[in-house]
Design a protein around this motif. Structure first.
Motif, mmCIF file in Angstrom:
data_model
loop_
_atom_site.group_PDB
_atom_site.id
_atom_site.type_symbol
_atom_site.label_atom_id
_atom_site.label_comp_id
_atom_site.label_asym_id
_atom_site.label_seq_id
_atom_site.Cartn_x
_atom_site.Cartn_y
_atom_site.Cartn_z
ATOM 1 N N HIS A 243 40.921 -8.484 -88.992
ATOM 2 C CA HIS A 243 40.122 -7.711 -88.028
ATOM 3 C C HIS A 243 38.699 -7.550 -88.565
ATOM 4 C CE1 HIS A 243 43.647 -5.575 -85.770
ATOM 5 N NE2 HIS A 243 43.781 -6.870 -85.831
ATOM 6 N N LYS B 23 51.983 -9.432 -78.661
ATOM 7 C CA LYS B 23 51.311 -9.852 -79.898
ATOM 8 C C LYS B 23 52.168 -10.881 -80.647
ATOM 9 C CE LYS B 23 49.425 -7.754 -84.075
ATOM 10 N NZ LYS B 23 48.770 -6.561 -84.601
ATOM 11 N N HIS C 45 51.825 -14.140 -78.883
ATOM 12 C CA HIS C 45 50.494 -14.690 -79.164
ATOM 13 C C HIS C 45 50.467 -15.310 -80.570
ATOM 14 C CE1 HIS C 45 46.123 -15.036 -79.109
ATOM 15 N NE2 HIS C 45 46.033 -14.321 -80.221
ATOM 16 N N TYR D 244 53.036 -4.204 -75.891
ATOM 17 C CA TYR D 244 52.057 -4.699 -76.870
ATOM 18 C C TYR D 244 52.699 -5.464 -78.046
ATOM 19 C CZ TYR D 244 48.866 -4.419 -80.859
ATOM 20 O OH TYR D 244 48.131 -4.707 -81.973
ATOM 21 N N MET E 73 38.255 -1.319 -80.640
ATOM 22 C CA MET E 73 38.940 -2.095 -81.663
ATOM 23 C C MET E 73 38.164 -3.348 -82.060
ATOM 24 S SD MET E 73 42.866 -2.943 -81.542
ATOM 25 C CE MET E 73 43.476 -4.078 -82.735
ATOM 26 N N LYS F 259 35.756 -14.676 -84.051
ATOM 27 C CA LYS F 259 36.980 -15.465 -83.878
ATOM 28 C C LYS F 259 36.787 -16.512 -82.769
ATOM 29 C CE LYS F 259 41.751 -14.650 -82.414
ATOM 30 N NZ LYS F 259 42.884 -13.740 -82.371
ATOM 31 N N ARG G 62 43.733 -11.695 -88.628
ATOM 32 C CA ARG G 62 44.558 -10.873 -89.522
ATOM 33 C C ARG G 62 43.748 -9.741 -90.151
ATOM 34 N NH1 ARG G 62 49.514 -10.237 -89.139
ATOM 35 N NH2 ARG G 62 49.791 -9.892 -91.349
HETATM 36 C C1 HEM Z 1 43.695 -20.676 -82.263
HETATM 37 C C2 HEM Z 1 43.550 -19.546 -81.616
HETATM 38 C C3 HEM Z 1 44.040 -18.202 -82.066
HETATM 39 C C4 HEM Z 1 44.692 -17.828 -83.216
HETATM 40 C C5 HEM Z 1 45.127 -18.705 -84.390
HETATM 41 C C6 HEM Z 1 44.936 -16.403 -83.135
HETATM 42 C C7 HEM Z 1 45.594 -15.644 -84.082
HETATM 43 C C8 HEM Z 1 45.890 -14.307 -83.964
HETATM 44 C C9 HEM Z 1 46.675 -13.520 -84.892
HETATM 45 C C10 HEM Z 1 47.290 -14.059 -86.183
HETATM 46 C C11 HEM Z 1 46.713 -12.252 -84.423
HETATM 47 C C12 HEM Z 1 47.433 -11.036 -85.055
HETATM 48 C C13 HEM Z 1 46.412 -10.200 -85.809
HETATM 49 C C14 HEM Z 1 47.062 -8.985 -86.454
HETATM 50 O O1 HEM Z 1 47.918 -9.160 -87.307
HETATM 51 O O2 HEM Z 1 46.704 -7.869 -86.083
HETATM 52 C C15 HEM Z 1 45.965 -12.208 -83.197
HETATM 53 C C16 HEM Z 1 45.756 -11.101 -82.435
HETATM 54 C C17 HEM Z 1 44.875 -11.034 -81.381
HETATM 55 N N1 HEM Z 1 44.187 -12.075 -80.814
HETATM 56 FE FE1 HEM Z 1 44.352 -14.012 -81.340
HETATM 57 N N2 HEM Z 1 44.395 -15.932 -81.946
HETATM 58 C C18 HEM Z 1 43.830 -17.000 -81.280
HETATM 59 C C19 HEM Z 1 43.157 -16.965 -80.070
HETATM 60 C C20 HEM Z 1 42.720 -15.805 -79.455
HETATM 61 C C21 HEM Z 1 41.795 -15.729 -78.355
HETATM 62 C C22 HEM Z 1 41.158 -16.915 -77.653
HETATM 63 C C23 HEM Z 1 41.615 -14.396 -78.085
HETATM 64 C C24 HEM Z 1 40.779 -13.708 -77.023
HETATM 65 C C25 HEM Z 1 39.857 -14.221 -76.284
HETATM 66 C C26 HEM Z 1 42.434 -13.650 -78.982
HETATM 67 C C27 HEM Z 1 42.566 -12.293 -78.989
HETATM 68 C C28 HEM Z 1 43.401 -11.567 -79.796
HETATM 69 C C29 HEM Z 1 43.593 -10.141 -79.718
HETATM 70 C C30 HEM Z 1 42.903 -9.203 -78.731
HETATM 71 C C31 HEM Z 1 44.520 -9.800 -80.698
HETATM 72 C C32 HEM Z 1 45.122 -8.404 -80.957
HETATM 73 C C33 HEM Z 1 44.684 -7.813 -82.246
HETATM 74 C C34 HEM Z 1 45.587 -6.659 -82.625
HETATM 75 O O3 HEM Z 1 46.498 -6.314 -81.915
HETATM 76 O O4 HEM Z 1 45.405 -6.084 -83.700
HETATM 77 N N3 HEM Z 1 43.092 -14.539 -79.810
HETATM 78 N N4 HEM Z 1 45.468 -13.468 -82.932
#
Ligand code: HEM
Length: 133
Positions: A122, A9, A12, A5, A68, A77, A120
């Protein structure tokens, strides 16, 4: 899978920041009249980064418990993400005037920032949470 994980992350988030930075650089260069933003190599680089971004997103989605996302932050988002992509595509249309392109670029970047803020925080309000105190 949970053991991976933190790494998934990180990948990502790195891909998300690279994607936004590349879009901003391409869009601002296009506004400055430069031609490189439309080059095939740059477009393929952008598609590759977005593929990594979405693959990481799908992996996170399957690893994390559904609870979550209970407050709707992920749906919010995705709404802003769709707006970012659609407005970004519109901004790159060749027939666009300079002023319209500038407005679209700013709108797309604001949507991107909100996607980031929602992730960020949530929380569906993202950066707007700060305005509420
Ligand atoms: C431009 C597109 C995107 C950006 C800028 C972005 C940005 C981020 C960031 C900054 C985080 C970290 C959040 C934290 O600090 O906990 C994150 C986590 C995450 N994102 Fe994205 N994301 C994008 C696209 C997507 C898409 C398309 C999905 C799902 C369909 C997605 C699903 C998730 C999930 C499930 C997490 C995990 C949250 C966690 O672990 O707390 N994201 N994203």
């Amino acid at each position: 899978m949970m053991a991976f994980y933190p790494d998934i992350k990180l990948v990502h988030m790195g891909a998300a920041m690279s994607s936004g930075t590349l879009f901003a650089l391409r869009a601002l260069s296009l506004l400055a009249g430069l031609r490189w933003p439309r080059a095939a190599a740059v477009r393929y680089l952008s598609y590759s980064i977005d593929t990594v971004l979405l693959t990481g997103a799908m992996m996170l989605l399957t690893i994390l418990p559904a609870g979550m996302f209970a407050n709707g932050w992920l749906v919010a988002k995705i709404v802003f993400l769709v707006a970012y992509v659609a407005i970004g595509i519109a901004a790159f249309r060749p027939a666009r005037g300079h002023r319209a392109r500038a407005v679209l670029v700013v709108a797309a970047l604001l949507c991107f920032l909100q996607v980031y803020g929602i992730a960020r925080a949530h929380d569906p309000w993202g950066w707007l949470l700060w305005l509420g105190g």
